[in-house]
Design a protein around this motif. Structure first.
Motif, PDB file in Angstrom:
ATOM      1  N   ILE A 138       3.456  -4.126 -12.869  1.00 57.39           N
ATOM      2  CA  ILE A 138       3.060  -3.631 -11.550  1.00 57.39           C
ATOM      3  C   ILE A 138       1.603  -3.192 -11.658  1.00 57.39           C
ATOM      4  CG2 ILE A 138       3.537  -1.970  -9.707  1.00 57.39           C
ATOM      5  CD1 ILE A 138       5.829  -3.976 -10.296  1.00 57.39           C
ATOM      6  N   GLY A 139       0.722  -3.977 -11.054  1.00 63.50           N
ATOM      7  CA  GLY A 139      -0.700  -3.640 -11.078  1.00 63.50           C
ATOM      8  C   GLY A 139      -0.982  -2.491 -10.120  1.00 63.50           C
ATOM      9  N   CYS A 140      -1.811  -1.521 -10.569  1.00 60.37           N
ATOM     10  CA  CYS A 140      -2.133  -0.350  -9.744  1.00 60.37           C
ATOM     11  C   CYS A 140      -3.611  -0.437  -9.339  1.00 60.37           C
ATOM     12  CB  CYS A 140      -1.887   0.941 -10.524  1.00 60.37           C
ATOM     13  SG  CYS A 140      -0.227   1.050 -11.227  1.00 60.37           S
ATOM     14  N   TYR A 141      -3.873  -0.401  -8.064  1.00 65.51           N
ATOM     15  CA  TYR A 141      -5.228  -0.582  -7.540  1.00 65.51           C
ATOM     16  C   TYR A 141      -5.592   0.615  -6.674  1.00 65.51           C
ATOM     17  CZ  TYR A 141      -4.519  -5.445  -8.896  1.00 65.51           C
ATOM     18  OH  TYR A 141      -4.265  -6.596  -9.603  1.00 65.51           O
ATOM     19  N   ARG A 142      -6.840   1.011  -6.793  1.00 68.17           N
ATOM     20  CA  ARG A 142      -7.320   2.112  -5.951  1.00 68.17           C
ATOM     21  C   ARG A 142      -8.265   1.545  -4.894  1.00 68.17           C
ATOM     22  NH1 ARG A 142      -9.164   7.938  -8.244  1.00 68.17           N
ATOM     23  NH2 ARG A 142      -8.971   9.033  -6.270  1.00 68.17           N
ATOM     24  N   LEU A 143      -8.068   2.008  -3.660  1.00 66.00           N
ATOM     25  CA  LEU A 143      -8.951   1.582  -2.570  1.00 66.00           C
ATOM     26  C   LEU A 143     -10.058   2.613  -2.418  1.00 66.00           C
ATOM     27  CD1 LEU A 143      -9.353  -0.458  -0.155  1.00 66.00           C
ATOM     28  CD2 LEU A 143      -8.140   1.228   1.244  1.00 66.00           C
ATOM     29  N   ALA A 144     -11.284   2.184  -2.620  1.00 63.30           N
ATOM     30  CA  ALA A 144     -12.419   3.094  -2.482  1.00 63.30           C
ATOM     31  C   ALA A 144     -13.563   2.345  -1.818  1.00 63.30           C
ATOM     32  CB  ALA A 144     -12.852   3.629  -3.843  1.00 63.30           C
ATOM     33  N   GLU A 145     -14.091   2.941  -0.780  1.00 61.20           N
ATOM     34  CA  GLU A 145     -15.201   2.347  -0.026  1.00 61.20           C
ATOM     35  C   GLU A 145     -14.879   0.919   0.389  1.00 61.20           C
ATOM     36  OE1 GLU A 145     -18.621   2.846  -2.476  1.00 61.20           O
ATOM     37  OE2 GLU A 145     -18.603   5.028  -2.306  1.00 61.20           O
ATOM     38  N   GLY A 146     -13.670   0.726   0.853  1.00 61.74           N
ATOM     39  CA  GLY A 146     -13.283  -0.570   1.416  1.00 61.74           C
ATOM     40  C   GLY A 146     -13.026  -1.657   0.403  1.00 61.74           C
ATOM     41  N   ARG A 147     -12.942  -1.276  -0.894  1.00 62.68           N
ATOM     42  CA  ARG A 147     -12.674  -2.290  -1.913  1.00 62.68           C
ATOM     43  C   ARG A 147     -11.558  -1.816  -2.840  1.00 62.68           C
ATOM     44  NH1 ARG A 147     -16.289  -6.312  -2.166  1.00 62.68           N
ATOM     45  NH2 ARG A 147     -15.781  -6.862  -4.311  1.00 62.68           N
ATOM     46  N   LEU A 148     -10.777  -2.796  -3.305  1.00 59.52           N
ATOM     47  CA  LEU A 148      -9.690  -2.489  -4.231  1.00 59.52           C
ATOM     48  C   LEU A 148     -10.172  -2.678  -5.660  1.00 59.52           C
ATOM     49  CD1 LEU A 148      -6.841  -4.296  -2.299  1.00 59.52           C
ATOM     50  CD2 LEU A 148      -6.812  -1.855  -2.902  1.00 59.52           C
ATOM     51  N   GLN A 149      -9.812  -1.726  -6.508  1.00 53.22           N
ATOM     52  CA  GLN A 149     -10.177  -1.843  -7.919  1.00 53.22           C
ATOM     53  C   GLN A 149      -8.954  -1.554  -8.778  1.00 53.22           C
ATOM     54  OE1 GLN A 149     -13.426   0.588  -9.205  1.00 53.22           O
ATOM     55  NE2 GLN A 149     -13.569  -0.447 -11.176  1.00 53.22           N
ATOM     56  N   ARG A 150      -8.717  -2.451  -9.718  1.00 53.38           N
ATOM     57  CA  ARG A 150      -7.545  -2.285 -10.591  1.00 53.38           C
ATOM     58  C   ARG A 150      -7.837  -1.188 -11.607  1.00 53.38           C
ATOM     59  NH1 ARG A 150      -4.064  -4.422 -14.722  1.00 53.38           N
ATOM     60  NH2 ARG A 150      -2.256  -5.489 -13.845  1.00 53.38           N
ATOM     61  N   VAL A 151      -6.936  -0.210 -11.661  1.00 50.67           N
ATOM     62  CA  VAL A 151      -7.180   0.903 -12.574  1.00 50.67           C
ATOM     63  C   VAL A 151      -6.076   1.062 -13.619  1.00 50.67           C
ATOM     64  CG1 VAL A 151      -8.606   2.215 -10.976  1.00 50.67           C
ATOM     65  CG2 VAL A 151      -6.129   2.530 -10.954  1.00 50.67           C
ATOM     66  N   GLY A 152      -5.032   0.284 -13.507  1.00 47.31           N
ATOM     67  CA  GLY A 152      -3.973   0.401 -14.509  1.00 47.31           C
ATOM     68  C   GLY A 152      -2.774  -0.429 -14.140  1.00 47.31           C
ATOM     69  N   GLU A 153      -1.722  -0.262 -14.918  1.00 41.74           N
ATOM     70  CA  GLU A 153      -0.514  -1.012 -14.618  1.00 41.74           C
ATOM     71  C   GLU A 153       0.702  -0.311 -15.215  1.00 41.74           C
ATOM     72  OE1 GLU A 153      -1.394  -4.802 -16.431  1.00 41.74           O
ATOM     73  OE2 GLU A 153      -0.368  -4.251 -18.289  1.00 41.74           O
ATOM     74  N   HIS A 154       1.872  -0.617 -14.649  1.00 39.88           N
ATOM     75  CA  HIS A 154       3.146  -0.167 -15.204  1.00 39.88           C
ATOM     76  C   HIS A 154       3.950  -1.401 -15.587  1.00 39.88           C
ATOM     77  CE1 HIS A 154       2.063   3.626 -13.508  1.00 39.88           C
ATOM     78  NE2 HIS A 154       2.387   3.323 -12.245  1.00 39.88           N
ATOM     79  N   PHE A 167       0.845  -1.190   0.000  1.00 39.69           N
ATOM     80  CA  PHE A 167       0.000   0.000   0.000  1.00 39.69           C
ATOM     81  C   PHE A 167       0.883   1.243   0.000  1.00 39.69           C
ATOM     82  CE2 PHE A 167      -3.520  -2.639   1.660  1.00 39.69           C
ATOM     83  CZ  PHE A 167      -4.590  -2.088   0.953  1.00 39.69           C
ATOM     84  N   HIS A 168       0.454   2.258  -0.709  1.00 42.36           N
ATOM     85  CA  HIS A 168       1.119   3.555  -0.630  1.00 42.36           C
ATOM     86  C   HIS A 168       0.843   4.168   0.745  1.00 42.36           C
ATOM     87  CE1 HIS A 168       1.295   8.025  -1.562  1.00 42.36           C
ATOM     88  NE2 HIS A 168       2.514   7.589  -1.859  1.00 42.36           N
ATOM     89  N   GLY A 169       1.765   5.034   1.200  1.00 38.39           N
ATOM     90  CA  GLY A 169       1.660   5.603   2.546  1.00 38.39           C
ATOM     91  C   GLY A 169       0.381   6.381   2.802  1.00 38.39           C
ATOM     92  N   ALA A 170      -0.216   6.947   1.763  1.00 36.44           N
ATOM     93  CA  ALA A 170      -1.463   7.693   1.965  1.00 36.44           C
ATOM     94  C   ALA A 170      -2.665   6.755   2.060  1.00 36.44           C
ATOM     95  CB  ALA A 170      -1.666   8.681   0.813  1.00 36.44           C
ATOM     96  N   GLY A 171      -2.475   5.517   1.685  1.00 37.08           N
ATOM     97  CA  GLY A 171      -3.518   4.518   1.884  1.00 37.08           C
ATOM     98  C   GLY A 171      -4.505   4.363   0.747  1.00 37.08           C
ATOM     99  N   GLU A 172      -4.401   5.180  -0.289  1.00 37.34           N
ATOM    100  CA  GLU A 172      -5.411   5.137  -1.345  1.00 37.34           C
ATOM    101  C   GLU A 172      -5.038   4.151  -2.460  1.00 37.34           C
ATOM    102  OE1 GLU A 172      -6.105   8.971  -3.029  1.00 37.34           O
ATOM    103  OE2 GLU A 172      -7.611   8.248  -4.451  1.00 37.34           O
ATOM    104  N   TRP A 173      -3.737   3.884  -2.619  1.00 34.20           N
ATOM    105  CA  TRP A 173      -3.278   3.053  -3.733  1.00 34.20           C
ATOM    106  C   TRP A 173      -2.518   1.824  -3.247  1.00 34.20           C
ATOM    107  CZ3 TRP A 173      -4.557   4.035  -8.758  1.00 34.20           C
ATOM    108  CH2 TRP A 173      -5.130   5.292  -9.015  1.00 34.20           C
TER     109      TRP A 173
END
Lengths: 357, 363
Positions: free
Chosen positions: B137-153, B115-121
């Motif tokens: 590297i899969g990039c996921y966003r945490l929103a409303e207690g759920r992770l959603q994949r939004v992109g990748e590097h 998790f990123h230090g701010a907790g959102e990613w």
């Protein structure tokens, strides 16, 4: 310390197995003294004989007539005593790449021959220090066997003695020193065998951990036997036998080694005076004990029925069928000990060492 | 047992009175997270207090590997062991399974995420199974207690395994293991053409550095990063067992990646395989588990000198704690390594014995 205080201490630590009368501690201590120590002593003793017969064989100007047969016989004794340690590889022998220094297996590319010849080409007057710096491939019994048993070498010939005797002597010396060093690390007040007798100690927090190491060594040893036999009979090569990948094939000692290792595994199971791992099964677990007893008995009988060396058996259908059946029996025993026995004893054998991640 | 025997055992390194002396602020022992099996081979995401109390043991369908702990919420992602199609978002208060995170099409989890230090990613090491081995590297966003994949590097390498944050909290340190595997397989397909690398990657995907080790078959697997930015990576050598190859490497701030200095005896003890790494920032110690060699090893991070060589069968997860390190094993009792004195003091923990998987995280 009074018993009550000892109990309180044990409970506080969750070390439920630290009473001196604990059967797991007794079994571990008995196996250390009555099984491991004699087996390692026999190996050190056999290894100490290698320099004696190597020196006699390399005597100038001419060795005695029986020098080569004696050297070969001493190697075979060392091979058997080493094979007996296969299910007992724990503590100092299992650490620091040492087992590789004794035996190089599997040798899929005939590295033993190539590296021995390269080493001697590079160092015609090989020193002990040069051998110590060389690959483990040329330091152990596999290279020693090449020198004494390969069909293209004959140390009865002066020219071959001239070329190979330095290496022969240095390998013998290395094996003597290595086995003596490992035996010394097993013995003594801080030795590994002491760690199998009193708990907690610097290595084991409780008897269960020591027992797990013993059982793991035995299970790993049986797995190694399966691999050794399986490689030779073609289990890893689409059923095509690979007699030149068997262990100690040059001296036709593959099946003798297998028998010595199985005998040793059975001793660990039975123990002296019924103090082995089998003794830890309770009354309700006796059917499992009988299955494992029977599995050992089956393998013993099958080994006794093999009247020819491995390469001869691999050359005919009946022989291959016997070896296939032996492999199935080894596999059954391995599974019984790894899964059923470990489960019955509540012992975790670990999995991270095989994880690959 | 005589008093002198007890004293002797304690002096020998296995402390006997450790449990009674532990004190934790607020009375709550630290929470340890790990993947764990039971004796029947079923898989769990578990949280145990350091004093041995089980906080939760949540059954999961796949065996997990590392755990990404959220920086401020009671959440952790138990990441599926490679090649995995599922990871598990768990409420660390009670073990409730909040979400089974499925891998994207033609992607596999590789066992590690952060998790990123701010907790959102959240960032996850993944394998592209359409171009097997290509690291993602899969990039996921945490929103409303759920992770959603939004992109990748791109991971800029093959078979990425672990990733961690550099000390700036914005740069990802990626261990590209260099091993190509196909979909749903752990079999190495390119042992003769491995390409391991250590990559520093900005969070937006921009490549900062890419370094290789000298030996082509040396797979960079696991990482530890110190608060001053020092990076240590642990290797698994895929070549011949008898070959002598360095198994630890270090990248000090502003310097190139190079071999970490260890003795030949310790190199051999590791048996060509390191499992987990941890750094204790206050004590400046590096800890490494080597389950194939059955040893846990500690070095002074700055002097690169050995502090402890502890035989511990099947040792696996290791994490820093106030006193030093906590180390788990797949076979026996877990240990506390109290390193505040010149000779580390080793105490068995009252956690259940054995079956602990490769990594441990403190929450």
């Amino acid at each position: 310390m009074r018993p009550l205080h000892l109990f309180v201490l044990c409970s506080a630590l969750g070390l439920v197995a630290c009473s001196p009368s604990d059967p797991r501690q007794s079994a571990s201590a008995s196996l250390a003294n009555d099984m491991l120590l004699p087996a390692y002593q026999a190996w050190a003793s056999a290894s100490a004989q290698l320099p004696v017969s190597a020196q006699a064989l390399c005597a100038t100007p001419q060795p005695a007539d029986n020098a080569l047969p004696q050297a070969r016989q001493d190697l075979q004794t060392a091979q058997r005593s080493w094979a007996a340690l296969q299910p007992l590889q724990l503590g100092p022998l299992s650490e620091g790449n040492r087992a590789w220094q004794v035996q190089f297996w599997p040798d899929k590319k005939n590295l033993v021959r190539r590296q021995v010849e390269n080493l001697i080409d590079q160092h015609p007057a090989l020193s002990r220090a040069q051998l110590e710096r060389a690959s483990v491939v040329v330091q152990g019994l596999s290279a020693y066997e090449y020198l004494l048993f390969d069909s293209q070498l004959d140390l009865a010939r002066p020219a071959d003695r001239q070329r190979y005797c330095a290496l022969l002597g240095h390998i013998a010396g290395h094996q003597q020193q290595l086995s003596a060093q490992i035996l010394a690390e097993l013995q003594g007040e801080q030795g590994f065998l002491k760690h199998l007798q009193q708990f907690p100690n610097t290595r084991f927090a409780e008897a269960d951990e020591a027992l797990a190491e013993l059982l793991r060594a035995q299970v790993n040893g049986l797995d190694l036997l399966k691999k050794k036999l399986g490689t030779a009979i073609g289990k890893l090569s689409k059923g095509i036998p690979q007699p030149l990948q068997a262990e100690f094939w040059r001296s036709q000692a593959s099946l003798d080694s297998l028998a010595a290792a199985v005998h040793s595994a059975e001793q660990l199971w039975q123990g002296q005076a019924d103090q082995g791992i089998a003794s830890l099964l309770d009354d309700t677990q006796q059917p499992l004990r009988q299955r494992i007893d029977q599995a050992y008995a089956d393998i013993r009988q099958q080994l006794a029925a093999l009247q020819q060396p491995l390469d001869k058996l691999l050359s005919n259908d009946a022989g291959r069928a016997q070896l296939d059946a032996l492999y199935v029996s080894l596999d059954r025993l391995h599974r019984l000990q790894e899964r059923d026995l470990a489960g019955a004893l509540g012992i975790q054998l670990g999995f991270n060492a095989h994880d690959g991640d | 047992m005589q008093r002198r025997t007890l004293l002797g055992l304690a002096a020998g390194g296995m402390a006997l009175g450790g449990l009674a002396s532990w004190q934790w602020l607020g009375g709550q022992a630290p929470l340890l997270l790990s993947a764990r099996d039971d004796s029947q081979g079923r898989h769990y995401a578990v949280g145990y207090r350091q004093d041995g109390r089980c906080q939760f043991a949540t059954p999961v369908a796949e065996r997990c590997h590392d755990i990404a702990v959220h920086p401020h919420l009671p959440l952790a992602l138990f990441v599926g062991r490679r090649p995995s199609r599922a990871s598990y978002l768990i409420d660390t208060r009670d073990g409730r399974l909040l979400q089974t995170l499925h891998s994207a099409a033609e992607r596999h989890f590789q066992g590690h995420a952060v998790f990123h230090g701010a907790g959102e990613w959240l960032y996850s090491c993944e394998n592209d199974t359409a171009q097997p081995g290509r690291g993602v590297i899969g990039c996921y966003r945490l929103a409303e207690g759920r992770l959603q994949r939004v992109g990748e590097h791109s991971s800029h390498g093959v078979g990425p395994h672990q990733l961690l944050w550099q000390n700036d909290g914005e740069t990802l340190v990626i261990a590209n293991g260099g091993i190509r595997t196909e979909a749903d397989s752990r079999q190495a397909m390119n042992l003769d053409a491995m390409d391991a690398s250590l990559v520093l990657l900005q969070r937006d995907g921009q490549l900062l550095s890419h370094e290789r080790l000298a030996d082509q078959q040396n797979s960079i697997r696991h990482l530890a990063v110190a608060s001053d930015g020092t990076i240590v990576c642990g290797q698994q050598f895929m070549g011949a067992a008898e070959q002598a190859v360095p198994l630890l490497a270090i990248k000090r701030p502003g310097q190139l990646l190079r071999a970490f200095t260890i003795g030949e005896a310790q190199r051999q003890l590791m048996n060509q395989y390191t499992a987990s790494l941890a750094i204790h920032d206050e004590l400046r110690l590096l800890a490494v588990t080597a389950p194939r060699g059955g040893h846990c090893l500690l070095w002074d991070l700055d002097r690169e000198t050995l502090r402890l060589s502890l035989p511990l069968a099947d040792c696996a997860g290791i994490t820093a704690c106030t006193e030093g390190f906590l180390v788990s094993t797949g076979q026996g009792r877990c240990r506390l390594l109290d390193c505040r004195t010149p000779t580390p003091r080793v105490t068995p923990l009252s956690l259940p014995a054995g079956l602990w998987d490769n990594h441990w995280r403190s929450a």
